[in-house]
Scaffold this motif. Structure first.
Motif, PDB file in Angstrom:
ATOM      1  N   TYR A 141       0.858  -1.196   0.000  1.00  0.00           N
ATOM      2  CA  TYR A 141       0.000   0.000   0.000  1.00  0.00           C
ATOM      3  C   TYR A 141       0.888   1.237   0.000  1.00  0.00           C
ATOM      4  O   TYR A 141       1.784   1.368   0.832  1.00  0.00           O
ATOM      5  CB  TYR A 141      -0.909   0.000   1.229  1.00  0.00           C
ATOM      6  N   GLY A 158       0.030   4.402   0.756  1.00  0.00           N
ATOM      7  CA  GLY A 158      -0.261   5.319   1.859  1.00  0.00           C
ATOM      8  C   GLY A 158      -1.522   6.115   1.597  1.00  0.00           C
ATOM      9  O   GLY A 158      -1.919   6.348   0.441  1.00  0.00           O
ATOM     10  N   ASP A 159      -2.175   6.582   2.648  1.00  0.00           N
ATOM     11  CA  ASP A 159      -3.441   7.309   2.511  1.00  0.00           C
ATOM     12  C   ASP A 159      -3.294   8.614   1.735  1.00  0.00           C
ATOM     13  O   ASP A 159      -4.230   9.054   1.059  1.00  0.00           O
ATOM     14  CB  ASP A 159      -4.020   7.602   3.898  1.00  0.00           C
ATOM     15  N   SER A 160      -2.118   9.231   1.817  1.00  0.00           N
ATOM     16  CA  SER A 160      -1.939  10.514   1.134  1.00  0.00           C
ATOM     17  C   SER A 160      -1.862  10.349  -0.385  1.00  0.00           C
ATOM     18  O   SER A 160      -2.121  11.294  -1.132  1.00  0.00           O
ATOM     19  CB  SER A 160      -0.677  11.213   1.647  1.00  0.00           C
ATOM     20  N   PRO A 170      -3.000   7.004  -2.394  1.00  0.00           N
ATOM     21  CA  PRO A 170      -3.374   5.593  -2.248  1.00  0.00           C
ATOM     22  C   PRO A 170      -3.263   4.732  -3.503  1.00  0.00           C
ATOM     23  O   PRO A 170      -3.444   3.523  -3.414  1.00  0.00           O
ATOM     24  CB  PRO A 170      -4.832   5.679  -1.795  1.00  0.00           C
ATOM     25  N   GLN A 206       4.953   3.886   5.367  1.00  0.00           N
ATOM     26  CA  GLN A 206       3.820   4.688   5.803  1.00  0.00           C
ATOM     27  C   GLN A 206       2.502   4.016   5.401  1.00  0.00           C
ATOM     28  O   GLN A 206       1.514   4.068   6.141  1.00  0.00           O
ATOM     29  CB  GLN A 206       3.894   6.081   5.186  1.00  0.00           C
ATOM     30  N   GLY A 207       2.507   3.380   4.239  1.00  0.00           N
ATOM     31  CA  GLY A 207       1.319   2.652   3.823  1.00  0.00           C
ATOM     32  C   GLY A 207       0.961   1.548   4.797  1.00  0.00           C
ATOM     33  O   GLY A 207      -0.221   1.301   5.079  1.00  0.00           O
ATOM     34  N   ASP A 237      -0.555   3.113   7.855  1.00  0.00           N
ATOM     35  CA  ASP A 237      -1.934   3.523   7.603  1.00  0.00           C
ATOM     36  C   ASP A 237      -2.901   2.343   7.605  1.00  0.00           C
ATOM     37  O   ASP A 237      -4.122   2.548   7.728  1.00  0.00           O
ATOM     38  CB  ASP A 237      -2.031   4.250   6.264  1.00  0.00           C
ATOM     39  N   LYS A 238      -2.380   1.127   7.464  1.00  0.00           N
ATOM     40  CA  LYS A 238      -3.235  -0.054   7.425  1.00  0.00           C
ATOM     41  C   LYS A 238      -3.113  -0.926   8.671  1.00  0.00           C
ATOM     42  O   LYS A 238      -3.548  -2.085   8.669  1.00  0.00           O
ATOM     43  CB  LYS A 238      -2.896  -0.894   6.180  1.00  0.00           C
ATOM     44  N   ASP A 295      10.627   6.154   9.858  1.00  0.00           N
ATOM     45  CA  ASP A 295       9.347   5.505   9.528  1.00  0.00           C
ATOM     46  C   ASP A 295       9.312   4.077  10.075  1.00  0.00           C
ATOM     47  O   ASP A 295       8.284   3.633  10.603  1.00  0.00           O
ATOM     48  CB  ASP A 295       9.134   5.470   8.015  1.00  0.00           C
TER      49      ASP A 295
END
Length: 636
Positions: A189, A191-193, A195, A212-213, A216-217, A260
């Motif tokens: 993933y 990341g939310d920023s 996606p 970061q992905g 976010d999960k 991270d």
């Protein structure tokens, strides 16, 4: 996406060969290679770390076994306990103790078409914390030539160095309860920023997954029910897979930063998740600064970190891949760097919970003894799980040197039985039964149905999710920790086989981007979610004694029980394309007439009558029945 290749079903013999090639990276498991390798071993002097006990405790003598396929008639073992390397020749030790090994017997071997002689020797008991190093020589009483096990060296200096450590180190208790989720970082993933995955020109390109992905999960993992994350190599690397490292101490910038990773570990721990890293001590990238310096200057301090056969362009590699030069971990500065400066740092500074260790047979057992001792010293509760590619003897030889090893043999058996029906019920049960008894109960063997180096299970099963569900039910109801390869739980598969007709591997086809949102198969996800909850709620599935109850080749049905104090779970599988009505005998596991068995998958209830539970299963389905067991005391 590449055009899908339609595959034809093959005969069971051809199917089994194909699964062996798919399940064992590098073709180790092909029949021709197995035969050739076995013949080489039989012809020479072979020890292969055969000792009893395999994980010696203080005060225990150690029995050492070796086979000799040639004409040598004397075998000597040289050992030290002071940290020095033993040396000896023709029964005389220069700096060590010597054991004259006695011939125990001989046998005829058709593959060798000759006799194989067995020798046995005893290393005396040692105290806590002692590391025993040893070498084994076979020699002629009436000649001058010698051969040393296992590399068939002709001189003591270059002979294989074996080792074990006498200690009372134990498996971290949290590992027995682990449900592991394997994440291929670049494919999981972004990341939310941001996606959306990138669209590289080929599947070997970069799709944009990040640390970061994963952060976010974290709620995704908690909801699924796993409790341990295994991250693919996230150190500096020029490739999507990360096994060709250029800097062992820095996170690959495409994936994130060292901060991270530290934040991911911290947040995962706060959410009840462990984190283990994929650690690569066997080789580096050919772009690693250490290797470039060794190639550029023979006087470089890094020259001896690698093994050059003809400097600067010929050198030892991982499976012949020139971009992956093999580290010389018998060189002390190399070993100390990998263990003390790299592994110990990730444990102490980033609080990771352990390692999945890439290609364990590359470095020697001597290396792993030091690695295991040092990592347990830094983090006593850390986990070290090895990728041991090979047969059961090879896997078992790491007991006491590591906490455990990935169970490639279970992967192969499960794929043959559930995905391709290349094994009968009886054959599968026989494998499971013998497999369980062959290894120490103190050694962990995490199981998996697919991974990043093999075709995905769904691809082998022609997309039949019923077969995947049935295989997963079996996997989750056996004692060792199950591993979910990212995406398997939501139906991720591939568009072409990873093995090309040309013989080349394209493993990236089993590493496609994770499915999210409406692309996920919700029913399959919920099935995996239910299995995770059931496994976490019932200790019998993690620590129980397993007993086979029912085997029917013709009907394709199979049942076994797992018992702990106060609880019995009965697992029933229908691996056929027909509805099956079956009676499972349960009296042998303490279930008496009139007792009620609750179906943990459907909520149905069954009453034991005449020592049996009768039930009906739809094609390619299974279930788990639970019953309290007063014969085993209070419920746990």
């Amino acid at each position: 996406m590449p055009k899908k290749i339609v595959r034809q079903r093959r005969s069971p013999h051809g199917t089994r060969r194909r699964v062996m090639e798919s399940a064992i990276f590098g073709g180790w498991g092909t029949p021709s290679r197995i035969a050739a390798r076995a013949k080489r071993i039989l012809r020479g002097v072979s020890h292969r770390n055969r000792i009893v006990p395999r994980d010696p405790l203080p005060g225990q003598a150690v029995e050492v076994m070796v086979s000799v396929g040639g004409t040598h008639d004397r075998v000597s073992l040289y050992y030290t306990t002071d940290g020095t390397t033993p040396q000896g020749r023709r029964g005389r030790a220069s700096n060590s103790e010597v054991v004259a090994m006695a011939q125990e017997g001989k046998c005829w071997n058709d593959l060798l078409w000759g006799y194989v002689n067995w020798y046995r020797g005893i290393i005396p008991p040692q105290g806590e914390g002692v590391k025993v190093k040893y070498k084994i020589e076979a020699w002629h009483s009436n000649g001058q030539d010698s051969l040393y096990a296992d590399n068939q060296a002709t001189d003591s200096g270059s002979a294989t160095l074996f080792a074990y450590r006498v200690d009372q180190l134990t498996l971290p208790q949290w590992a027995r309860d682990a449900i592991i989720y394997q994440i291929f970082v670049d494919r999981f993933y972004p990341g939310d920023s941001s996606p959306h995955f990138k669209e590289p020109d080929s599947p070997s390109g970069f799709y944009g997954g990040t640390l970061q992905g994963i952060i976010d999960k974290l709620d995704y993992f908690t909801d699924l029910g796993v409790n341990c994350l295994w991250l693919s190599p996230c150190f500096s690397s020029p490739s999507h897979h990360g096994y060709d490292i250029t800097d062992n101490l820095t996170v690959e910038p495409r994936l994130g930063s060292n901060d991270d990773l530290r934040r991911l570990t911290q947040l995962a721990h706060e959410g009840g998740l462990r984190v283990i890293l994929d650690f690569v001590p066997n080789h580096t990238s050919s772009e690693h600064p250490f290797f470039l310096q060794a190639q550029a200057d023979r006087a470089s301090p890094y020259y001896d970190w690698y093994t050059f056969t003809e400097w600067p362009d010929e050198y030892a590699t991982f499976f012949g891949e020139r971009t992956l030069p093999q580290l010389n971990n018998e060189h002390e500065p190399t070993r100390r760097y990998i263990i003390d400066e790299v592994a110990a740092r990730w444990l102490s500074d980033y609080r990771v919970d352990g390692f999945r260790l890439d290609y364990v047979p590359g470095p020697s057992h001597n290396f792993w003894v030091d690695f295991f001792e040092r990592t347990k010293e830094v983090a006593p509760d850390c986990l070290s799980i090895g990728e041991v590619i090979g047969n059961a003897d090879s896997m078992r030889s790491y007991e006491g040197r590591l906490d455990g090893f990935l169970d490639f043999l279970f992967m192969q058996a499960a794929r043959e039985f559930f995905a391709l029906k290349a094994r009968t019920v009886e054959e599968f049960d026989s494998f499971i039964t013998h497999h369980e008894s062959y290894f120490s109960k103190e050694s962990l063997r995490p199981t998996f149905l697919d991974n990043h180096d093999a075709n995905r299970f769904l691809w082998l099963a022609n997309g039949d999710k019923r077969r995947l569900k049935l295989a997963a039910l079996c996997q989750f109801t056996l004692p060792h920790p199950p591993i979910i390869y990212y995406g398997t739980e939501v139906g991720l598969s591939q568009d072409r086989d990873v093995r090309m007709p040309s013989g080349h591997d394209h493993l990236e086809y089993a590493r496609m981007p994770m499915l999210w949102g409406e692309d996920q198969h919700g029913d399959l996800y919920e099935y995996y979610r239910r299995l995770c909850r059931i496994r976490s709620s019932h200790p019998a599935l993690r620590k129980g004694e397993r007993t086979t109850l029912h085997v029917d080749n013709d009907a394709g049905t199979y049942a076994y029980a797992l018992r702990t104090r106060g609880e019995v779970l009965v697992v029933v599988l229908n691996n056929s394309d027909e509805v099956s009505r079956l009676s499972v005998p349960v009296g042998s596991v303490g279930l008496a007439d009139g007792m009620v068995a609750a179906d943990l998958m459907t909520g149905d209830r069954y009453v034991v009558a005449e020592g049996q539970v009768q039930l009906s299963l739809e094609p390619l389905t299974g279930t788990i029945l639970r019953c309290s067991n007063p014969h085993f005391g209070a419920q746990s």
